[in-house]
Design a protein around this motif. Structure first.
Motif, short mmCIF file in Angstrom:
data_model
loop_
_atom_site.label_atom_id
_atom_site.label_comp_id
_atom_site.label_asym_id
_atom_site.label_seq_id
_atom_site.Cartn_x
_atom_site.Cartn_y
_atom_site.Cartn_z
N PHE A 120 -8.54 16.83 27.29
CA PHE A 120 -10.04 16.64 27.03
C PHE A 120 -10.50 16.16 25.27
N LEU A 121 -9.71 17.20 24.39
CA LEU A 121 -10.00 16.62 23.15
C LEU A 121 -9.50 15.42 22.47
N GLY A 122 -8.33 14.74 22.89
CA GLY A 122 -8.47 13.34 21.63
C GLY A 122 -9.19 11.80 22.53
N ARG A 123 -8.69 10.62 21.77
CA ARG A 123 -9.75 10.09 22.25
C ARG A 123 -9.98 8.90 23.50
N TRP A 124 -10.75 9.13 24.11
CA TRP A 124 -11.27 8.08 25.15
C TRP A 124 -11.52 6.53 25.00
N ALA A 125 -11.05 5.90 25.68
CA ALA A 125 -11.97 4.71 26.25
C ALA A 125 -12.00 4.83 27.67
N ALA A 126 -13.45 4.42 27.44
CA ALA A 126 -14.38 4.88 28.63
C ALA A 126 -14.56 3.07 29.20
N PHE A 127 -13.45 2.59 30.61
CA PHE A 127 -13.68 0.86 30.29
C PHE A 127 -13.89 0.90 32.57
N ASP A 128 -15.35 -0.54 32.48
CA ASP A 128 -15.71 -0.15 33.32
C ASP A 128 -15.42 -2.05 33.25
N LEU A 129 -15.54 -2.89 35.13
CA LEU A 129 -15.66 -4.19 35.30
C LEU A 129 -16.86 -4.47 35.72
N GLU A 130 -17.85 -5.40 35.59
CA GLU A 130 -18.87 -6.26 37.40
C GLU A 130 -18.05 -6.92 37.16
N THR A 131 -17.48 -7.64 38.47
CA THR A 131 -16.57 -8.27 39.02
C THR A 131 -17.34 -9.29 40.24
N THR A 132 -16.75 -10.50 40.95
CA THR A 132 -17.25 -11.40 41.81
C THR A 132 -16.61 -10.30 43.31
N GLY A 133 -16.62 -9.54 43.05
CA GLY A 133 -15.69 -8.97 44.59
C GLY A 133 -15.32 -8.28 44.20
N VAL A 134 -14.90 -7.18 45.08
CA VAL A 134 -13.67 -6.03 45.64
C VAL A 134 -12.39 -5.91 45.94
N ASP A 135 -11.70 -7.57 45.84
CA ASP A 135 -10.24 -7.97 46.20
C ASP A 135 -10.16 -7.45 44.98
N VAL A 136 -9.00 -7.08 44.75
CA VAL A 136 -8.53 -6.94 42.83
C VAL A 136 -7.75 -8.00 43.44
N GLU A 137 -6.92 -8.28 44.07
CA GLU A 137 -5.98 -9.67 44.20
C GLU A 137 -6.77 -10.66 43.80
N ARG B 14 -12.99 -11.77 40.48
CA ARG B 14 -12.57 -12.61 39.03
C ARG B 14 -13.91 -11.55 37.83
N ILE B 15 -13.87 -11.19 36.85
CA ILE B 15 -14.35 -10.08 35.96
C ILE B 15 -15.49 -11.17 35.78
N VAL B 16 -16.70 -9.98 35.42
CA VAL B 16 -18.18 -11.22 35.46
C VAL B 16 -17.78 -10.76 33.46
N THR B 17 -18.07 -9.26 33.61
CA THR B 17 -18.44 -8.53 32.43
C THR B 17 -17.29 -7.29 32.48
N ALA B 18 -17.88 -6.71 31.34
CA ALA B 18 -15.78 -5.90 30.92
C ALA B 18 -16.87 -4.78 29.70
N ALA B 19 -16.55 -3.52 29.85
CA ALA B 19 -16.81 -2.95 28.60
C ALA B 19 -16.36 -1.63 28.58
N VAL B 20 -15.45 -1.67 26.86
CA VAL B 20 -15.02 -0.61 26.69
C VAL B 20 -15.54 -0.13 25.24
N HIS B 21 -15.52 1.53 25.11
CA HIS B 21 -16.00 2.63 24.75
C HIS B 21 -15.78 3.62 24.43
N THR B 22 -15.00 3.77 23.00
CA THR B 22 -14.27 5.33 23.06
C THR B 22 -15.02 6.33 21.60
N ARG B 23 -14.40 7.20 22.42
CA ARG B 23 -15.39 8.49 21.84
C ARG B 23 -14.46 9.53 22.03
N GLY B 24 -14.40 11.03 21.15
CA GLY B 24 -14.00 11.83 20.72
C GLY B 24 -13.00 11.59 19.66
N GLY B 25 -11.77 12.35 19.89
CA GLY B 25 -10.52 12.74 19.03
C GLY B 25 -11.50 12.66 17.55
#
Length: 271
Positions: free
Chosen positions: A4-21, A24-35
């Motif tokens: 829990f002491l290092g750098r974290w890259a918080a990651f999330d997608l919002e998509t067209t559905g729940v089938d990973v195969e 498609r991606i609609v929105t994406a976010a990467v937020h770094t924290r810590g370290g």
């Protein structure tokens, strides 16, 4: 270094559905924290190249028309998101943090392949990918939590936020930045509980049946990652056993943090 002491890259997608195969991606976010470094963040809006179903729009509030008008080309977004995650991992040693993040990592992998781009693993140049998944950790810590209601499950991000004392805004939720940061806050709270005396836990936490945060205490990031591989497989096996009570053919993929890629047949190739 403990996990829990290092750098974290918080990651999330919002998509067209729940089938990973196929979705498609609609929105994406990467937020770094810590370290010991300043916070940093980026969000993307993509034109996914296909219609966004009404059910997906109802969740993340992005319509097909809005994405087409304001979104960047899908291939550009997929490249930028993957490159940014890889940079944080390779240059900053960051762990990727998210809720049920194997879904997001797998869908990102498939999007890279769809657009003939290097995958996240391709870009790591031998550096390890370490992942912190709040869904896996929470299910290991609080295995018998019940559904909150008919519409709110035991492992949804909102449920974890409420349980771990993370602020929650229904209007902002399901925005990718909001969800990514909320998951990181949940992970921090889990790490805090893991290094507290049980007597100091909030009463509602102590009241849960067979709750334990001890398995997370004093682990390195690599040790926590490896443990989650095992826990995710066990959790999937339990869910599969439950589903097979009504469907003998039910299968739940327990691979984590990335579902394996299989070359599609000509009939099953992604569009």
């Amino acid at each position: 270094m403990t996990w829990f002491l290092g750098r974290w890259a918080a990651f999330d997608l919002e998509t067209t559905g729940v089938d990973v195969e196929n979705d498609r991606i609609v929105t994406a976010a990467v937020h770094t924290r810590g370290g010991g470094l300043d916070d940093d963040g980026r969000e993307w809006l993509a034109d996914p190249g296909i219609e966004i179903p009404a059910e997906a729009t109802a969740v993340h509030k992005i319509s097909t028309e809005h994405a087409r008008e304001h979104g960047a080309p899908a291939a550009e977004v997929v490249h930028d998101v993957t490159a940014r995650l890889a940079s944080h991992i390779v240059m900053g040693g960051a762990a990727v943090v998210g809720h049920n993040v194997s879904y997001d990592l797998t869908l990102l992998d498939r999007e890279c392949r769809r657009h003939s781009l290097p995958t996240l693993y391709d870009r790591l140049d031998g550096h390890p990918l370490h992942v912190i998944d709040t869904r896996v950790l929470d299910q290991r810590a609080v295995p018998y939590r019940k559904r909150v209601s008919e519409t709110q499950g035991a492992r949804q991000l909102i449920t974890l936020a409420q349980f771990y004392g993370v602020p929650w805004d229904d209007e902002a939720a399901h925005g990718c930045s909001y969800d990514a940061i909320a998951a990181a806050q949940v992970a921090r709270r889990i790490s805090t509980l893991a290094h507290m005396r049980r007597l100091d836990w909030p009463e509602h936490v102590r009241a849960e049946r067979r709750v334990s945060f001890l398995p997370f205490r004093d682990l390195s990031l690599a040790e926590l990652h490896d443990a989650q591989i095992e826990w995710a497989a066990e959790q999937a096996a339990g869910l599969e056993k439950h589903f097979r009570k009504t469907d003998p053919e039910a299968r739940v993929d327990g691979t984590w943090p990335l579902h394996p890629w299989a070359e599609p047949t000509s009939e099953g190739a992604p569009a």
